[in-house]
Design an enzyme around this catalytic site. Sequence first.
Site, short mmCIF file in Angstrom:
data_model
loop_
_atom_site.label_atom_id
_atom_site.label_comp_id
_atom_site.label_asym_id
_atom_site.label_seq_id
_atom_site.Cartn_x
_atom_site.Cartn_y
_atom_site.Cartn_z
N SER A 121 0.84 -1.20 0.00
CA SER A 121 0.00 0.00 0.00
C SER A 121 0.87 1.25 0.00
O SER A 121 1.95 1.26 0.58
CB SER A 121 -0.90 0.01 1.24
OG SER A 121 -1.71 1.17 1.23
N LYS A 171 -4.32 -7.16 2.65
CA LYS A 171 -4.35 -5.98 1.77
C LYS A 171 -5.74 -5.82 1.15
O LYS A 171 -6.22 -4.69 0.96
CB LYS A 171 -3.29 -6.13 0.68
CG LYS A 171 -3.30 -5.02 -0.38
CD LYS A 171 -2.96 -3.68 0.22
CE LYS A 171 -2.89 -2.49 -0.70
NZ LYS A 171 -3.58 -2.41 -1.92
N GLU A 178 -10.76 1.01 2.71
CA GLU A 178 -10.43 2.24 1.96
C GLU A 178 -11.66 2.76 1.20
O GLU A 178 -11.97 3.95 1.24
CB GLU A 178 -9.30 1.88 0.99
CG GLU A 178 -8.80 2.98 0.09
CD GLU A 178 -7.67 2.46 -0.81
OE1 GLU A 178 -6.59 2.11 -0.30
OE2 GLU A 178 -7.87 2.37 -2.05
O1 LIG Z 1 -3.28 0.89 -0.67
C1 LIG Z 1 -3.13 1.38 -1.78
O2 LIG Z 1 -2.08 1.88 -2.18
C2 LIG Z 1 -4.32 1.37 -2.70
O3 LIG Z 1 -5.34 0.66 -2.07
C3 LIG Z 1 -4.03 0.73 -4.01
O4 LIG Z 1 -3.48 -0.52 -3.78
C4 LIG Z 1 -5.29 0.55 -4.86
O5 LIG Z 1 -5.25 -0.63 -5.51
C5 LIG Z 1 -5.48 1.48 -5.97
O6 LIG Z 1 -5.05 2.74 -5.60
C6 LIG Z 1 -6.92 1.63 -6.47
O7 LIG Z 1 -7.77 0.60 -6.14
P1 LIG Z 1 -9.25 0.61 -6.75
O8 LIG Z 1 -9.06 0.71 -8.26
O9 LIG Z 1 -9.88 -0.69 -6.40
O10 LIG Z 1 -9.93 1.80 -6.21
#
Ligand SMILES: O=C(O)[C@H](O)[C@@H](O)[C@H](O)[C@H](O)COP(=O)(O)O
Length: 298
Positions: A121, A171, A178
């Site tokens: 992340s 994750k 998120e």
């Molecule tokens: O923790 C992170 O850095 C985010 O969660 C990242 O891993 C995520 O995959 C994308 O930013 C968008 O995800 P979505 O396309 O599902 O919104």
Amino acid sequence: MQIAMVGLGRMGMNMARRLLKGGHDVVVWNRSADKVRQMQDEGARGAESLEALCDMLKAPRVVWCMLPAGDVTKSMIEELSTILAPGDLVVEGGNSYWRDDAANAALLAAKDIGYVDAGVSGGIWGLEIGYCTMVGGEAEHIMRIAPALNALAPEQGWKHVGPVGSGHFVKMVHNGIEYALMEAYGEGFELMKSGPFENLDLQGIAALWNRGSVVRSWLLELLDSALAKDPDLAGLKGYVEDSGEGRWTVLETVHHGVAAPVLAQALYRRFASRQDNAFSNRVLAALRNEFGGHAVKK
Ligand SMILES: O=C(O)[C@H](O)[C@@H](O)[C@H](O)[C@H](O)COP(=O)(O)O
């Protein structure tokens, strides 16, 4: 340590940079050679092919994959299983479905090649701040990549969370949360925009809430910054994509009978954001008209 990075997209490229900054010997490969050359200019060793990449590493080798989840990652694991040798180790750092990890690990284990799944992340800010990393696999494999994890993550920013699959599982849940946090901010700011007090300073309120309030967060800092650039967010459409992890989270809640209405709603709101004049809403308007003679908009 010596480590290979396969895939120099937004994530892989900056992770290679962070590894270089941490003093590691980084060998890179990417489908398009321009990015390999770019990383060579920045101090990495560039490989022309996957085979060359593996030859450039001393055994036992560590290859970290940062590729799009799904078929691209799956075929890369298959290919690596034919090139790597017993004792080597593959780290799968993409946003892969945790249920795919067992098959990847088994394929490699048949050749005595280790497998670690890493949920990473941090997005484009990871280069500067570090990547929070959730790793799953055998302790011996994770200890082997600890120097790389130390360089990639902020201080105390990585953790061995369990066996193979658990890194991506944790994750996945992180991303489910998120979605829900983002949705909550979206709804609250919508109310402040449309409520009784006109012209509230939304950016100022986002900034204010980050000063000691209960709902302060990094997402709110990002909202402050987005509103500073475009106070009405007029330069974009309210169309929200998803990459899978929110869906997998909700599927998992159903599988385990865990009540998670907020996570599910946040996911469905993203789907709804892509529909203009949704058929479901036309059904509601039509039925209301049929049973009550209520007016419809045309
Ligand atoms: O923790 C992170 O850095 C985010 O969660 C990242 O891993 C995520 O995959 C994308 O930013 C968008 O995800 P979505 O396309 O599902 O919104």
